[in-house]
Enzyme design. Structure first.
Site, PDB file in Angstrom:
ATOM      1  N   ASP A  28       9.931 -55.443  -2.754  1.00 25.42           N
ATOM      2  CA  ASP A  28       8.649 -55.568  -3.447  1.00 25.42           C
ATOM      3  C   ASP A  28       8.232 -57.039  -3.462  1.00 25.42           C
ATOM      4  OD1 ASP A  28       6.535 -55.566  -5.218  1.00 25.42           O
ATOM      5  OD2 ASP A  28       7.803 -55.287  -6.993  1.00 25.42           O
ATOM      6  N   ASP A  32       5.018 -55.709  -8.458  1.00 25.42           N
ATOM      7  CA  ASP A  32       4.522 -54.588  -9.276  1.00 25.42           C
ATOM      8  C   ASP A  32       5.581 -53.499  -9.445  1.00 25.42           C
ATOM      9  OD1 ASP A  32       4.591 -53.456  -6.778  1.00 25.42           O
ATOM     10  OD2 ASP A  32       2.481 -52.855  -6.722  1.00 25.42           O
ATOM     11  N   ASP A  36       6.591 -52.849  -0.749  1.00 27.34           N
ATOM     12  CA  ASP A  36       5.338 -53.003   0.001  1.00 27.34           C
ATOM     13  C   ASP A  36       5.618 -53.600   1.385  1.00 27.34           C
ATOM     14  OD1 ASP A  36       5.766 -55.739  -0.711  1.00 27.34           O
ATOM     15  OD2 ASP A  36       4.730 -55.355  -2.609  1.00 27.34           O
ATOM     16  N   ASP A 113       6.089 -42.739  10.729  1.00 30.46           N
ATOM     17  CA  ASP A 113       6.233 -41.322  10.390  1.00 30.46           C
ATOM     18  C   ASP A 113       4.856 -40.693  10.562  1.00 30.46           C
ATOM     19  OD1 ASP A 113       7.465 -39.031   9.190  1.00 30.46           O
ATOM     20  OD2 ASP A 113       8.641 -40.384   7.927  1.00 30.46           O
ATOM     21  N   ASP A 215       6.941 -35.574  11.517  1.00 26.00           N
ATOM     22  CA  ASP A 215       7.434 -34.877  10.327  1.00 26.00           C
ATOM     23  C   ASP A 215       7.284 -33.370  10.528  1.00 26.00           C
ATOM     24  OD1 ASP A 215       8.118 -34.989   7.376  1.00 26.00           O
ATOM     25  OD2 ASP A 215       6.218 -33.921   7.255  1.00 26.00           O
ATOM     26  N   GLU A 277      11.436 -34.243  13.530  1.00 23.05           N
ATOM     27  CA  GLU A 277      12.299 -33.540  12.576  1.00 23.05           C
ATOM     28  C   GLU A 277      12.233 -32.069  12.965  1.00 23.05           C
ATOM     29  OE1 GLU A 277      12.537 -33.127   7.735  1.00 23.05           O
ATOM     30  OE2 GLU A 277      10.645 -32.902   8.752  1.00 23.05           O
ATOM     31  N   HIS A 340      15.933 -39.653   3.458  1.00 22.50           N
ATOM     32  CA  HIS A 340      15.283 -39.653   2.139  1.00 22.50           C
ATOM     33  C   HIS A 340      15.232 -38.275   1.489  1.00 22.50           C
ATOM     34  CE1 HIS A 340      12.399 -38.389   5.088  1.00 22.50           C
ATOM     35  NE2 HIS A 340      11.627 -37.924   4.140  1.00 22.50           N
ATOM     36  N   ASP A 341      15.701 -37.243   2.180  1.00 23.37           N
ATOM     37  CA  ASP A 341      15.618 -35.879   1.640  1.00 23.37           C
ATOM     38  C   ASP A 341      16.945 -35.336   1.122  1.00 23.37           C
ATOM     39  OD1 ASP A 341      12.892 -35.544   2.162  1.00 23.37           O
ATOM     40  OD2 ASP A 341      13.267 -34.874   4.216  1.00 23.37           O
TER      41      ASP A 341
HETATM   42  C1  GLC Z   1       9.725 -33.575   5.723  1.00 24.06           C
HETATM   43  C2  GLC Z   1       9.964 -34.865   4.975  1.00 24.06           C
HETATM   44  C3  GLC Z   1      10.000 -34.585   3.498  1.00 24.06           C
HETATM   45  C4  GLC Z   1       8.680 -33.998   3.091  1.00 24.06           C
HETATM   46  C5  GLC Z   1       8.339 -32.773   3.931  1.00 24.06           C
HETATM   47  C6  GLC Z   1       6.900 -32.384   3.771  1.00 24.06           C
HETATM   48  O1  GLC Z   1      10.772 -32.688   5.593  1.00 24.06           O
HETATM   49  O2  GLC Z   1      11.142 -35.464   5.432  1.00 24.06           O
HETATM   50  O3  GLC Z   1      10.273 -35.735   2.742  1.00 24.06           O
HETATM   51  O4  GLC Z   1       8.693 -33.659   1.730  1.00 24.06           O
HETATM   52  O5  GLC Z   1       8.519 -33.015   5.304  1.00 24.06           O
HETATM   53  O6  GLC Z   1       6.062 -33.299   4.407  1.00 24.06           O
END
Ligand code: GLC
Length: 559
Positions: A28, A32, A36, A113, A215, A277, A340-341
């Site tokens: 950051d 804030d 960023d 992404d 994605d 993905e 991140h999931d």
């Molecule tokens: C993908 C992303 C995830 C998101 C989902 C919907 O699986 O990795 O974080 O919530 O798509 O876009």
């Protein structure tokens, strides 16, 4: 002769290391409390300062940024409301251009992404499409009349829980969303939609981005008759989405056509990469078809072998061996431990019986990821051994959609794995500043011990282990492109495998336990191994092939 698959084409996305940044929590710069683009720019030297012998850089080759487009942030950026602009949360287009330039100066590629299965319901396309049945964009999303009883048009579900259909008053129709109701799926069957998306893709390629991570790229296509998905016999997964055969709402032939078209665009530009993905409860190995019949779809399909493996050598080896088998001729694999999931691997694997030694797991996992045949993708913070923050107070949760759908038996909040990067032991772990600032998610309480500054100084840290492995990959052809071959048929305590080209051979030895005796099934010559990386042995020393390993030893040797 050993076959060096693809050895003649050592492109960056095959031999490099990709690093995923979650922009909310990486760095950051404006104080804030939210990460960023300027923050990322400040940390580029840490990722790669352009000096191959740097004492302080990690040495990665590319960054993949989770979405930075304008978005109402219902799914934290995975719900785009303007594909041509940057979210104010992260900065401006001008900041992005600086990020691109500064990254390129250091030899870092930039991957965006691309969230194009759906838009936000606040995207102007959807606002127009949902306004009436006869507007020019009326067919840009999946609209269906209610069933005769007024209910949903069919049994398609949302991956986040519940029905995939939401009723719209203005049109008196339902629209379909694979994810949250605020994320309506676009209608890829409409050529105008395709043209609009393809134009946007060119916009970013013209700016100089080096590729995309698509994605949810296996759910673009939908059956034009909206037929019911068959229900899986005897399947009782908590997420009911997984109890359907997704015959009609994902992975149709049209899906591959779309990816081929995107690939054609990508290929017009030099040296760009297309990642996707490909997993949403598909059989993992279906993902191989996403390379395309002629290797004309994704360069790198993301699949979840390691995330779904228990911390057990036999299982992990089986996953690698399978991937070796299913990766088609001329195609290239990729691997990751975290994203991140999902919970971070050190949090996932800490449950297992032998996990008395988290440092050992971190080193072993790093070694596997960085020595298998395929492109490794790191998730920010894994290189310092970050673990999930499991104590996030309810009022600070940011992953709101998943929390809300928890009642519908969906996965838990993903926030634990998205907490601020731990840079040092100062306030907010150096991620942000200002004592009254509240960071987007709370910093993990272990930040005084687990942080970049401390680990850079400690030669035995996880970070320095990652740095050594990344350097070893860079400097050794066998690790970049060599074949993979295991020396133990049924691994129980140890992994022992080689990577080899005609010129060079590298041997990877990993002890998952306290068991010292190493028994290998395949003959391999015994003398003159040089230690490349090890958590036990002296680096650069020439040794004989060890017959015993230390507990939790991880050694990478070269012939
Ligand atoms: C993908 C992303 C995830 C998101 C989902 C919907 O699986 O990795 O974080 O919530 O798509 O876009």
């Amino acid at each position: 002769m050993i076959q060096d698959t693809n050895s003649n084409t050592e492109t960056w996305w095959k031999t490099g290391v990709i690093y995923q940044i979650y922009p909310f929590t990486f760095a950051d710069a404006n104080g804030d409390g939210i990460g960023d683009l300027q923050g990322i720019i400040k940390k580029l030297d840490y990722l790669n300062d352009g000096n191959p012998d740097s004492e302080t850089s990690l040495g990665i080759d590319a960054i993949w940024l989770s979405p930075i487009n304008k978005s109402p942030m219902i799914d934290n950026g995975y719900d785009v409301s303007d594909y041509y602009d940057i979210s104010d949360t992260f900065g401006t287009l001008a900041d992005f251009e600086i990020l691109l330039e500064e990254s390129h100066k250091r030899g870092i590629k930039v991957i965006l992404d691309l969230v194009i299965n759906h838009t936000s319901n606040q995207h102007h396309w959807f606002i127009e499409s949902s306004s009436s049945k006869d507007n020019p964009k009326s067919d840009w999303y999946h609209w269906q009349d209610p069933a005769p009883d007024g209910g949903v048009p069919n049994n398609w579900l949302s991956y986040f829980g519940g029905t995939g259909w939401t009723f719209n008053q203005a049109r008196q129709q339902y629209y379909y969303h694979s994810f949250n109701e605020n994320q309506p799926d676009i209608n890829w069957g409409n050529p105008e939609v395709k043209a609009a998306i393809y134009q946007m893709i060119r916009f970013w390629l013209d700016k100089g981005v080096d590729g995309f991570r698509l994605d949810a790229s296996s759910v673009y296509s939908k059956d034009k008759y909206y037929r019911y998905n068959p229900v899986k016999f005897d399947s009782t997964d908590n997420n009911k989405y997984n109890n359907l055969h997704h015959l009609y709402d994902k992975d149709l032939p049209e899906n591959h056509q779309i990816i081929r078209e995107i690939r054609t665009i990508i290929d017009e530009y030099e040296d760009r990469v297309l990642i996707g993905e490909t997993f949403i409860n598909s059989t993992l190995y279906e993902s191989a078809i996403f390379y395309g019949m002629n290797n004309d779809e994704l360069h790198l399909p993301f699949t979840f072998e390691f995330p779904f493996s228990p911390w057990y050598p036999g299982y992990i080896q089986r996953e690698i061996a399978k991937k070796e088998l299913i990766t088609p001729e001329g195609a290239w694999a990729s691997y990751f431990l975290d994203n991140h999931d999902i919970p971070r691997h050190l949090s996932r694997w800490v449950e297992c019986s032998l996990c008395t030694n988290p440092l050992g797991i971190a080193q072993a996992a790093a070694a596997i990821l960085l020595t298998v045949r395929g492109t490794p993708i790191l998730y920010y913070g894994q290189e310092i051994g970050m673990v999930d923050n499991e104590d996030i107070p309810a009022e600070q949760i940011q992953d709101k959609i998943v929390v809300r759908s928890e009642t519908q038996e969906s996965p838990e909040s993903r926030d634990g794995a998205r907490t601020p990067m731990q840079w040092d032991d100062s306030v907010h772990a150096g991620f942000s500043f200002g004592k009254d600032t509240r960071t987007w998610l709370p910093v993990h309480q272990n930040y005084k011990e687990v942080n970049v500054a401390k680990e850079l100084k400690d030669p035995n840290s996880i970070l320095n282990f990652y740095r050594q492995l990344i350097r070893a990959r860079k400097n050794n052809e066998a690790l970049r492109i060599g074949n993979w071959r295991s020396l133990i048929h049924y691994p129980y305590e140890h992994l022992a495998y080689v990577r080899e080209t005609n010129a060079e051979r590298v041997l990877i030895l990993i002890n998952f336990s306290y068991e010292k005796d190493l028994t290998i099934d395949e003959h391999i010559s015994c003398d003159n191994w040089q230690v490349l990386v090890s958590n036990i042995r002296e680096v650069d020393k020439i040794i004989d092939l060890p017959t015993t390993l230390e507990a939790f030893e991880v050694s990478v040797l070269r012939k």
